[in-house]
Motif scaffolding. Structure first.
Motif, PDB file in Angstrom:
ATOM      1  N   ILE A 214      47.983  55.906  40.642  1.00  0.00           N
ATOM      2  CA  ILE A 214      47.471  55.038  41.694  1.00  0.00           C
ATOM      3  C   ILE A 214      48.014  53.628  41.468  1.00  0.00           C
ATOM      4  N   VAL A 215      47.999  53.179  40.207  1.00  0.00           N
ATOM      5  CA  VAL A 215      48.549  51.879  39.811  1.00  0.00           C
ATOM      6  C   VAL A 215      49.423  52.114  38.588  1.00  0.00           C
ATOM      7  N   HIS A 216      50.687  51.707  38.677  1.00  0.00           N
ATOM      8  CA  HIS A 216      51.615  51.876  37.551  1.00  0.00           C
ATOM      9  C   HIS A 216      52.793  50.950  37.791  1.00  0.00           C
ATOM     10  N   GLY A 217      52.830  49.856  37.062  1.00  0.00           N
ATOM     11  CA  GLY A 217      53.887  48.873  37.296  1.00  0.00           C
ATOM     12  C   GLY A 217      53.586  48.076  38.558  1.00  0.00           C
ATOM     13  N   GLY A 218      54.596  47.525  39.160  1.00  0.00           N
ATOM     14  CA  GLY A 218      54.410  46.765  40.384  1.00  0.00           C
ATOM     15  C   GLY A 218      53.766  45.410  40.135  1.00  0.00           C
ATOM     16  N   THR A 219      53.341  44.798  41.197  1.00  0.00           N
ATOM     17  CA  THR A 219      52.759  43.461  41.125  1.00  0.00           C
ATOM     18  C   THR A 219      51.350  43.515  40.559  1.00  0.00           C
ATOM     19  N   GLN A 220      51.136  42.761  39.505  1.00  0.00           N
ATOM     20  CA  GLN A 220      49.814  42.628  38.903  1.00  0.00           C
ATOM     21  C   GLN A 220      49.643  41.174  38.491  1.00  0.00           C
ATOM     22  N   ARG A 221      48.463  40.643  38.700  1.00  0.00           N
ATOM     23  CA  ARG A 221      48.190  39.260  38.321  1.00  0.00           C
ATOM     24  C   ARG A 221      46.808  39.186  37.702  1.00  0.00           C
ATOM     25  N   VAL A 222      46.728  38.691  36.499  1.00  0.00           N
ATOM     26  CA  VAL A 222      45.437  38.494  35.841  1.00  0.00           C
ATOM     27  C   VAL A 222      44.779  37.284  36.499  1.00  0.00           C
ATOM     28  N   ILE A 223      43.569  37.485  37.020  1.00  0.00           N
ATOM     29  CA  ILE A 223      42.881  36.384  37.693  1.00  0.00           C
ATOM     30  C   ILE A 223      41.682  35.861  36.908  1.00  0.00           C
ATOM     31  N   GLU A 224      41.279  36.572  35.868  1.00  0.00           N
ATOM     32  CA  GLU A 224      40.188  36.120  35.011  1.00  0.00           C
ATOM     33  C   GLU A 224      40.467  36.569  33.582  1.00  0.00           C
ATOM     34  N   GLY A 225      40.142  35.728  32.639  1.00  0.00           N
ATOM     35  CA  GLY A 225      40.253  36.094  31.234  1.00  0.00           C
ATOM     36  C   GLY A 225      41.649  35.907  30.679  1.00  0.00           C
ATOM     37  N   PRO A 226      41.770  36.130  29.376  1.00  0.00           N
ATOM     38  CA  PRO A 226      43.035  35.877  28.683  1.00  0.00           C
ATOM     39  C   PRO A 226      43.977  37.077  28.662  1.00  0.00           C
ATOM     40  N   ALA A 227      43.667  38.135  29.391  1.00  0.00           N
ATOM     41  CA  ALA A 227      44.444  39.369  29.318  1.00  0.00           C
ATOM     42  C   ALA A 227      45.899  39.163  29.734  1.00  0.00           C
ATOM     43  N   SER A 228      46.764  39.845  29.024  1.00  0.00           N
ATOM     44  CA  SER A 228      48.180  39.870  29.403  1.00  0.00           C
ATOM     45  C   SER A 228      48.649  41.316  29.464  1.00  0.00           C
ATOM     46  N   ALA A 229      47.732  42.201  29.760  1.00  0.00           N
ATOM     47  CA  ALA A 229      48.025  43.632  29.762  1.00  0.00           C
ATOM     48  C   ALA A 229      48.501  44.089  31.129  1.00  0.00           C
TER      49      ALA A 229
END
Length: 112
Positions: free
Chosen positions: A37-52
């Motif tokens: 359903i989600v794999h690669g593509g555009t992703q943006r962390v909007i909260e927290g320190p995550a860089s995953a």
């Protein structure tokens, strides 16, 4: 009701083992009705320190996602990923279509 395998991956070392994992994972999903359903593509962390990077794989139901994860075929390739990244994985059941946020309060046990 659908269920999901959800993973957060970071510090991924793209090497021969990861390439092999990616080449083989689709074959492990098919017998259990799994699809990305989600794999690669555009992703943006909007909260927290995550860089995953987030990955979501949908299955027909919770039994199917559990059976896939525990299958010999997936367990055989899992070390290829685990050796080459940091990750958190979760198996989760879908909530019903009429679910509202406060439904989770029904599951909270209080010790009054």
């Amino acid at each position: 009701m659908p269920a999901y395998a959800i993973a957060n991956l970071w510090d991924v070392d793209i090497n021969a083992e990861i390439v092999e994992y990616l080449e083989r994972i689709d074959g492990t999903l098919a017998p259990y009705g799994g699809k990305f359903i989600v794999h690669g593509g555009t992703q943006r962390v909007i909260e927290g320190p995550a860089s995953a990077s987030v990955i979501v794989i949908e299955f027909p139901d919770y039994q199917a996602v559990t059976d896939w994860y525990e299958s010999a075929a997936y367990q055989e390739i899992l070390p290829l990923r685990l050796r080459n990244c940091s990750s958190v994985g979760v198996l989760a059941a879908d909530c019903s279509e009429d679910h509202v946020a406060t439904d989770v309060l029904k599951e909270v046990v209080t010790n009054d």
